[in-house]
Design a protein around this motif. Structure first.
Motif, PDB file in Angstrom:
ATOM      1  N   ALA A 169       0.825  -1.206   0.000  1.00 20.05           N
ATOM      2  CA  ALA A 169       0.000   0.000   0.000  1.00 20.05           C
ATOM      3  C   ALA A 169       0.861   1.260   0.000  1.00 20.05           C
ATOM      4  N   ILE A 170       1.937   1.249   0.781  1.00 19.61           N
ATOM      5  CA  ILE A 170       2.833   2.411   0.831  1.00 19.61           C
ATOM      6  C   ILE A 170       3.460   2.652  -0.541  1.00 19.61           C
ATOM      7  N   GLY A 171       3.716   1.562  -1.266  1.00 14.33           N
ATOM      8  CA  GLY A 171       4.258   1.702  -2.614  1.00 14.33           C
ATOM      9  C   GLY A 171       3.308   2.400  -3.568  1.00 14.33           C
ATOM     10  N   LEU A 172       2.017   2.446  -3.221  1.00 10.54           N
ATOM     11  CA  LEU A 172       1.025   3.119  -4.059  1.00 10.54           C
ATOM     12  C   LEU A 172       0.846   4.589  -3.697  1.00 10.54           C
ATOM     13  N   MET A 173       1.520   5.038  -2.640  1.00 12.64           N
ATOM     14  CA  MET A 173       1.387   6.423  -2.198  1.00 12.64           C
ATOM     15  C   MET A 173       2.384   7.309  -2.929  1.00 12.64           C
ATOM     16  N   ASP A 174       1.930   8.492  -3.297  1.00 16.84           N
ATOM     17  CA  ASP A 174       2.778   9.461  -4.003  1.00 16.84           C
ATOM     18  C   ASP A 174       3.016  10.651  -3.081  1.00 16.84           C
ATOM     19  N   ARG A 175       4.160  10.635  -2.413  1.00 15.65           N
ATOM     20  CA  ARG A 175       4.453  11.709  -1.466  1.00 15.65           C
ATOM     21  C   ARG A 175       4.550  13.065  -2.138  1.00 15.65           C
ATOM     22  N   SER A 176       4.967  13.078  -3.403  1.00 14.93           N
ATOM     23  CA  SER A 176       5.089  14.350  -4.116  1.00 14.93           C
ATOM     24  C   SER A 176       3.729  15.033  -4.271  1.00 14.93           C
ATOM     25  N   GLN A 177       2.666  14.234  -4.177  1.00 15.90           N
ATOM     26  CA  GLN A 177       1.306  14.767  -4.254  1.00 15.90           C
ATOM     27  C   GLN A 177       0.663  14.881  -2.870  1.00 15.90           C
ATOM     28  N   GLY A 178       1.469  14.696  -1.842  1.00 16.32           N
ATOM     29  CA  GLY A 178       0.963  14.793  -0.478  1.00 16.32           C
ATOM     30  C   GLY A 178       0.189  13.582  -0.004  1.00 16.32           C
ATOM     31  N   VAL A 179       0.324  12.454  -0.720  1.00 17.98           N
ATOM     32  CA  VAL A 179      -0.391  11.234  -0.347  1.00 17.98           C
ATOM     33  C   VAL A 179       0.534  10.360   0.494  1.00 17.98           C
ATOM     34  N   THR A 180       0.222  10.224   1.776  1.00 18.70           N
ATOM     35  CA  THR A 180       1.074   9.454   2.685  1.00 18.70           C
ATOM     36  C   THR A 180       0.286   8.489   3.559  1.00 18.70           C
ATOM     37  N   GLN A 181      -1.047   8.424   3.384  1.00 19.82           N
ATOM     38  CA  GLN A 181      -1.864   7.591   4.259  1.00 19.82           C
ATOM     39  C   GLN A 181      -2.883   6.782   3.458  1.00 19.82           C
ATOM     40  N   ALA A 182      -3.226   5.625   4.009  1.00 19.96           N
ATOM     41  CA  ALA A 182      -4.219   4.744   3.398  1.00 19.96           C
ATOM     42  C   ALA A 182      -5.455   4.665   4.289  1.00 19.96           C
ATOM     43  N   GLU A 224       0.780   7.151  11.480  1.00 21.65           N
ATOM     44  CA  GLU A 224       0.411   8.121  10.445  1.00 21.65           C
ATOM     45  C   GLU A 224       0.489   7.550   9.036  1.00 21.65           C
ATOM     46  N   ARG A 225       0.389   6.230   8.913  1.00 21.92           N
ATOM     47  CA  ARG A 225       0.271   5.612   7.595  1.00 21.92           C
ATOM     48  C   ARG A 225      -1.173   5.221   7.296  1.00 21.92           C
ATOM     49  N   VAL A 226      -2.015   5.215   8.314  1.00 13.96           N
ATOM     50  CA  VAL A 226      -3.433   4.900   8.145  1.00 13.96           C
ATOM     51  C   VAL A 226      -4.233   6.110   8.603  1.00 13.96           C
ATOM     52  N   SER A 227      -4.998   6.678   7.681  1.00 13.84           N
ATOM     53  CA  SER A 227      -5.807   7.848   8.042  1.00 13.84           C
ATOM     54  C   SER A 227      -7.054   7.443   8.811  1.00 13.84           C
ATOM     55  N   THR A 228      -7.677   6.336   8.403  1.00 15.49           N
ATOM     56  CA  THR A 228      -8.890   5.848   9.069  1.00 15.49           C
ATOM     57  C   THR A 228      -8.931   4.327   8.996  1.00 15.49           C
ATOM     58  N   ALA A 229      -9.279   3.703  10.109  1.00 15.21           N
ATOM     59  CA  ALA A 229      -9.543   2.262  10.135  1.00 15.21           C
ATOM     60  C   ALA A 229     -11.045   2.084  10.324  1.00 15.21           C
ATOM     61  N   VAL A 230     -11.696   1.521   9.309  1.00 21.83           N
ATOM     62  CA  VAL A 230     -13.151   1.377   9.322  1.00 21.83           C
ATOM     63  C   VAL A 230     -13.534  -0.039   9.718  1.00 21.83           C
ATOM     64  N   PHE A 231     -14.394  -0.175  10.717  1.00 24.92           N
ATOM     65  CA  PHE A 231     -14.941  -1.471  11.100  1.00 24.92           C
ATOM     66  C   PHE A 231     -16.334  -1.562  10.457  1.00 24.92           C
ATOM     67  N   TRP A 232     -16.437  -2.390   9.421  1.00 22.17           N
ATOM     68  CA  TRP A 232     -17.667  -2.468   8.634  1.00 22.17           C
ATOM     69  C   TRP A 232     -18.581  -3.564   9.156  1.00 22.17           C
ATOM     70  N   LYS A 233     -19.779  -3.172   9.558  1.00 22.51           N
ATOM     71  CA  LYS A 233     -20.829  -4.071  10.019  1.00 22.51           C
ATOM     72  C   LYS A 233     -20.329  -5.038  11.098  1.00 22.51           C
ATOM     73  N   ALA A 234     -19.771  -4.470  12.145  1.00 21.76           N
ATOM     74  CA  ALA A 234     -19.291  -5.281  13.256  1.00 21.76           C
ATOM     75  C   ALA A 234     -20.475  -5.909  13.989  1.00 21.76           C
ATOM     76  N   PRO A 235     -20.453  -7.216  14.215  1.00 25.43           N
ATOM     77  CA  PRO A 235     -21.555  -7.863  14.956  1.00 25.43           C
ATOM     78  C   PRO A 235     -21.498  -7.487  16.433  1.00 25.43           C
ATOM     79  N   GLY A 236     -22.582  -7.753  17.138  1.00 22.75           N
ATOM     80  CA  GLY A 236     -22.637  -7.398  18.548  1.00 22.75           C
ATOM     81  C   GLY A 236     -21.544  -8.057  19.368  1.00 22.75           C
ATOM     82  N   VAL A 237     -21.186  -9.316  19.037  1.00 22.25           N
ATOM     83  CA  VAL A 237     -20.163 -10.014  19.805  1.00 22.25           C
ATOM     84  C   VAL A 237     -18.795  -9.367  19.640  1.00 22.25           C
ATOM     85  N   PHE A 238     -18.617  -8.616  18.559  1.00 21.97           N
ATOM     86  CA  PHE A 238     -17.328  -7.953  18.333  1.00 21.97           C
ATOM     87  C   PHE A 238     -17.046  -6.917  19.418  1.00 21.97           C
TER      88      PHE A 238
END
Length: 368
Positions: A253-266, A298-312
């Protein structure tokens, strides 16, 4: 090998050979297992040769040292975010990696730069952490008699990336110098003691199709990594392979980031829909969160938990106390496409996430 070290010093931007920091060590204080009280006063060419004792041959894995485990978990992280690997290496080689960070003035280690009023407090912090990390690099290369080359093992600490890396660690730990240095040291030790992860190391995880990258980008232009939790079987895949899979995936994923464009997080999306008991692995969840927090701040801007069940929620209550406030602020629980749309355009989200793109827009991580 001492002739080649000045070239490495130039590449690291010190402007002079990095062993010329002080006086020679006391007579008899050089050699395997020697105890060095002040690593900044070493004349390293005296020992930077002839030894073939390899750092990589040392077994520093948590599994090899049950005493490093927390509550029998076998992980290499402690609660305040500092990797326990640092303490083990310090004890192994008998070298004190750093002075007390509270007693150090940033002006003392700024490579001869004058700190006038034009530099902000954050700039001073970055300069301080950069120079302290270089002291750590020097101490480690000395300790292992030249068999460790942290410039190649930890390319993030080369001249063009050192300040950026230090700024990431400082920001990730709320500009706390002590924690930032402790975790950066741990990151460098981990990198130089770990081989680059290749597909052969994570065959089972790749077969299970646990990690994908979306064709589209998040709203800041960064890559979107999708982790499908229901494809994980904790009885088939241990925490060691899980960490290797994370390393492999985040490096991609870091290999897909373009720091020259200010992209440093996934953006990382953890798909918890239809997750079963075999996939509800609290150890894997803790490793994922601490891995991102401690080694890739600072390599992850947001970690999304999608449809977490109640037991989670029960698992989350176990893991949450281990995380910093900064990390917890990056967590987003989402149940509707509109929630995900805050971070990623719906046209880039696959149908399985309620988006408008086809599921073929999910690219397996090993096919990038």
């Amino acid at each position: 090998q001492s002739a080649g070290t000045s070239g490495r010093a130039g590449a690291m931007g010190l402007g002079r050979p990095w062993w010329r920091w002080g006086r020679r060590p006391a007579k008899g204080a050089v050699g395997g297992g020697a105890k060095v009280e002040d690593e900044s006063s070493l004349d390293l060419p005296r020992v930077y040769h002839n030894s073939r004792e390899s750092f990589h041959s040392m077994d520093l894995s948590p599994a090899s040292q049950p005493s490093l485990a927390r509550d029998g978990a076998g992980d290499s992280f402690d609660r305040d975010g500092g990797p326990k690997l640092v303490k083990k290496v310090v004890k192994k080689v008998g070298v004190k990696l750093t002075d007390s960070v509270r007693s150090i003035s940033p002006r003392k280690f700024c490579s001869g730069r004058s700190l006038d009023g034009s530099l902000s407090k954050r700039d001073e912090d970055v300069l301080w952490l950069r120079d302290e990390s270089r002291k750590t690099i020097s101490a480690l290369e000395y300790s292992f008699h030249g068999t460790v080359d942290l410039e190649s093992d930890v390319p993030e600490m080369q001249e063009e990336d050192a300040a950026f890396t230090c700024e990431r660690f400082l920001k990730g730990f709320s500009y706390n110098r002590s924690k930032s240095l402790k975790n950066l040291q741990g990151y460098m030790l981990w990198r130089c003691n770990s081989e680059r992860v290749v597909e052969e190391n994570i065959v089972e995880s790749l077969k299970a199709r646990k990690v994908y990258v979306l064709e589209g980008r998040n709203k800041m232009g960064g890559p979107c990594v999708l982790i499908v939790a229901r494809n994980h079987d904790m009885f088939k895949t241990g925490s060691e392979e899980t960490v290797k899979l994370l390393t492999y995936s985040l490096d991609k994923a870091i290999g897909l980031m373009d720091r020259s464009q200010g992209v440093t997080q996934a953006t990382v999306i953890l798909d918890l829909e239809k997750v079963g008991w075999k996939s509800l692995d609290v150890e894997a969840l803790k490793n994922i969160m601490l891995f991102f927090q401690n080694f890739f701040p600072e390599r992850v801007s947001t970690a999304v938990f999608w449809k977490a069940p109640g037991v989670f929620n029960a698992l989350w209550r176990v893991v949450k106390p281990f995380l910093s406030d900064m990390t917890k602020s990056k967590i987003l629980f989402a149940r509707k496409p509109e929630d995900l749309n805050k971070k990623v355009e719906l046209k880039y989200l696959p149908a399985c996430l309620g988006g408008q793109a086809k599921d073929s827009a999910m690219i397996p991580i090993d096919q990038l």
